[in-house]
Design a protein around this motif. Structure first.
Motif, short mmCIF file in Angstrom:
data_model
loop_
_atom_site.label_atom_id
_atom_site.label_comp_id
_atom_site.label_asym_id
_atom_site.label_seq_id
_atom_site.Cartn_x
_atom_site.Cartn_y
_atom_site.Cartn_z
N SER A 360 5.26 -5.20 7.69
CA SER A 360 5.63 -4.21 8.72
C SER A 360 7.06 -4.46 9.20
O SER A 360 7.60 -3.66 9.93
CB SER A 360 4.67 -4.31 9.90
N ARG A 386 0.49 -4.51 8.89
CA ARG A 386 0.55 -3.27 9.69
C ARG A 386 -0.80 -2.94 10.33
O ARG A 386 -1.84 -3.42 9.88
CB ARG A 386 0.92 -2.10 8.78
N LYS A 413 -1.94 -4.30 14.62
CA LYS A 413 -0.59 -4.78 14.86
C LYS A 413 -0.69 -6.20 15.43
O LYS A 413 -1.52 -6.48 16.30
CB LYS A 413 0.08 -3.85 15.87
N GLU A 454 -4.46 -0.27 1.84
CA GLU A 454 -4.16 0.63 2.95
C GLU A 454 -4.17 2.10 2.52
O GLU A 454 -3.94 2.97 3.36
CB GLU A 454 -2.76 0.30 3.51
#
Ligand code: MN
Length: 496
Positions: A360, A386, A413, A454
Motif C-alpha cells: 500500500s 491494503r 489498513k 485481492e
C-alpha cells in the motif's frame, strides 16, 4: 510476463439441419452479433471467436476436437439458439478437453407481445434447446459453468469474463514447469504431496534442480548488470542508509542483486513459471533470497517457501486469473494472531518473501538478520498491505484427492508503526468470524501457506476447482461449523 489478451474462447452455437436455410442464416447472423458484442466487452479480457453453427454430430466433433488442438483456445462457450438434439453432442463432448461455459441466453431479450408468432417461437428456442443440451452434459457427468441471462447485460458479461480468467489460469498450468531448489523443508507435511498425481490432474510438472547449478548461474552475472539493477532498487524503494554507496552493508545489496539476476536467468532459460526454495538447502548462496524472490513474484512468477510447490503453482495460476486487475495475488502465511476479544485479526507475512503486489506504500529496502538458516543477513522489502475484500486459498493433498480450501477475508489498513518487525505484512479478518473461520480452516486441514487474493472471487476459485475436477471447500459469511463438518463428511463419501 503474464498476458492473457491473446487467448481465445470459442463461441459455438448449436442447431440442426431441420430448420432450413432461412432460419439457419438468421441463427448464424444472430450468433455473430452476440460473439462480436462479447468480444468487444470490456468485462471480458480475452478474444471471443465466432465459430460457424454446428448442426450435426460430425460438425460438433470437428469443432470440439479443433478447440482441443488450438493452442490459444482456453475454453468454449456453447449456446443452443434453436433445438439441437443432444445425442449429436455425445461424441464431441466426450473428447472435449477444454473448459466449457454454457451460456443460457436468448437473442431477443423481450417477448414482442404484439407481433409474436410461430416463426418467432421457432427461432428463439434456447429455453428448451439449452435444457436438452444441459441434460446431455449432466448425463456425461461433465463439469461446466452455466451462465444465465441476456447476453447484453453487464452482469452476464462480467460472469463470462470472470470465467475466462479462470480458464486462462487453468490453461497456464497445462505444460507449465515449476523448479524446486532443494526438497521440502524437513518433516513438514502439508506442503508436500504427490507430484505425479498433481501432474496428471493439474497438467504442470514440478522437478528438482541442484542448488549448485543455480549458484553457477548466480556467479556468472556481470558487474554491469548488478550495477544497473541496484540503480533500479534505488529508484524504486526507500533505501536503508547502510545499503547506500559506501554504507557498511553495500556488499550485501550487491549480493542480493546478483542472486536476483541469477535466479531470473535460471527461470527464463528453463522456461519456468514458478519456483520454490528452502533455507535448509542453500549451499553456495550467501543469503536466503529475499528481495530477489519478492521482485520475481511481483513480475508474475509463482513462488512459495520451504519447497511448497503446490502453493507456488496455485499462486501462479491466481496471478494469471487476476492479471490486469486492481489488487494482487500473493504467496502468504498465517503468521501470528491479534486475539483481541472484540476484533481478533490475523497478521499474514513470511520470513522474507512477501510479494510487493500487496504494497500500500512505497516499500523500504532494508537488511536484518534472519534467525534461522545460518546464512548472511538477507536484504528484503518491507511494506504494509491494503484494506479491502480478499480471500485466502490453499491446496492440500489428501491422498485420494486434492482439496482446495477457500476463506473469504477482509484486509485491514495497518495503523500501528511496527518499528521492530523487519518483514512486510498484511492484516485481515476472516469471515464469517475469527473463531468459526479458524475452526473450519483447521478442520478442513488447511495449510499455513496460502495465496492471498485481492481480485479473485470465491465463485472463481470454485470454478477453478471444477475445471481441475477436485474438491473445493468454502469458508465464508454463510459457514457454520455444523454445516462445514457435514460438507467434509459428504465429500469423504463422494471421493471414496
Ligand atoms: Mn513458510
Amino acid at each position: 510476463m503474464i498476458d492473457i489478451s491473446k487467448k481465445e474462447v470459442w463461441f459455438i452455437t448449436g442447431s440442426q439441419d431441420l430448420y432450413g436455410p432461412e432460419t439457419l442464416n438468421q441463427v448464424a447472423e444472430n450468433s455473430t452479433i452476440i460473439a462480436e458484442k462479447l468480444n468487444d466487452s470490456k468485462l471480458i479480457p480475452v478474444n471471443i471467436i465466432f465459430k460457424p453453427t454446428v448442426k450435426s454430430s460430425e460438425e460438433i466433433y470437428e469443432t470440439l476436437t479443433a478447440a482441443n488442438q488450438e493452442k490459444n483456445c482456453i475454453g468454449i462457450i456453447t449456446w443452443m439458439h434453436t433445438f439441437s438434439p443432444a445425442k449429436m453432442w455425445i461424441r464431441g463432448l466426450t473428447v472435449l478437453q477444454k473448459p466449457m461455459l454454457h451460456l443460457h441466453t436468448q437473442f431477443n431479450r423481450d417477448i414482442p407481445w404484439g407481433t409474436i408468432d410461430m416463426d418467432f417461437m421457432n427461432l428463439n428456442q434456447s429455453a428448451h434447446g439449452d435444457r436438452e443440451f444441459g441434460f446431455m452434459v449432466s448425463r456425461l457427468r461433465k463439469n461446466r459453468k452455466v451462465v444465465v441471462g441476456h447476453w447484453s447485460a453487464d452482469s452476464v458479461q462480467k460472469k463470462i469474463g470472470d470465467w475466462t480468467r479462470v480458464a486462462a489460469g487453468w490453461d497456464d498450468w497445462q505444460g507449465a514447469k515449476f523448479a524446486r531448489f532443494g526438497d521440502n523443508m524437513r518433516f513438514v507435511a502439508v506442503t508436500d504431496g504427490d507430484k505425479v498425481e498433481a501432474e496428471t490432474i493439474f497438467g504442470f510438472s514440478v522437478n528438482t534442480y541442484a542448488v549448485g547449478d543455480l549458484v553457477a548461474v548466480i556467479n556468472s552475472i556481470s558487474g554491469d548488470a548488478i550495477n544497473s539493477l541496484i540503480k533500479e532498487y534505488e529508484a524504486s524503494y526507500h533505501m536503508a542508509d547502510s545499503l547506500l554507496e559506501g554504507g557498511k552493508d553495500r556488499q550485501s545489496l550487491i549480493e542480493s542483486a546478483r542472486i536476483e539476476l541469477g535466479l531470473e536467468k535460471f527461470l527464463v532459460d528453463g522456461n519456468f513459471k514458478g519456483f520454490s526454495d528452502t533455507f535448509e538447502d542453500l549451499h553456495g548462496i550467501k543469503q536466503l533470497p529475499g528481495i530477489a524472490v519478492q521482485r520475481l513474484m511481483q513480475k508474475g512468477y509463482g513462488f512459495a517457501g520451504e519447497g511448497d510447490w503446490k502453493t507456488a503453482a496455485l499462486t501462479r495460476a491466481m496471478k494469471v486469473m487476476g492479471s490486469g486487475l486492481e489488487g494482487g495475488n500473493a504467496f502468504m502465511e498465517d503468521y501470528t494472531y491479534h486475539l483481541d476479544p472484540i476484533e481478533p485479526r490475523i497478521l499474514g507475512s513470511h520470513m522474507l518473501e512477501v510479494d510487493p503486489v500487496l504494497a500500500s506504500n512505497k516499500p523500504t529496502c532494508e537488511i536484518h538478520p534472519l534467525s534461522i538458516g545460518g546464512k548472511a543477513d538477507p536484504v528484503r522489502l518491507i511494506f504494509n498491505g491494503r484494506a479491502g475484500t480478499s480471500l485466502v486459498a490453499s491446496l492440500m493433498d489428501f491422498g485420494n484427492r486434492f482439496r482446495l480450501l477457500i476463506n473469504k477475508t477482509i484486509g485491514e489498513k495497518i495503523v500501528e508503526d511496527l518499528p521492530n518487525l523487519p518483514v512486510a505484512r498484511v492484516i485481515w479478518k476472516p469471515l464469517p468470524d475469527f473463531e468459526t473461520a479458524c475452526s473450519a480452516w483447521i478442520l478442513g486441514g488447511g495449510a499455513h501457506h496460502t495465496c492471498y487474493s485481492e481480485n479473485i472471487s470465491v465463485e472463481q476459485m470454485e470454478d477453478f476447482a471444477e475445471m481441475a475436477n477436485i474438491e473445493a471447500l468454502v469458508i465464508d459469511e454463510d459457514t457454520t461449523i455444523r454445516n462445514f463438518k457435514m460438507a467434509i463428511r459428504t465429500n469423504e463419501a463422494f471421493y471414496k
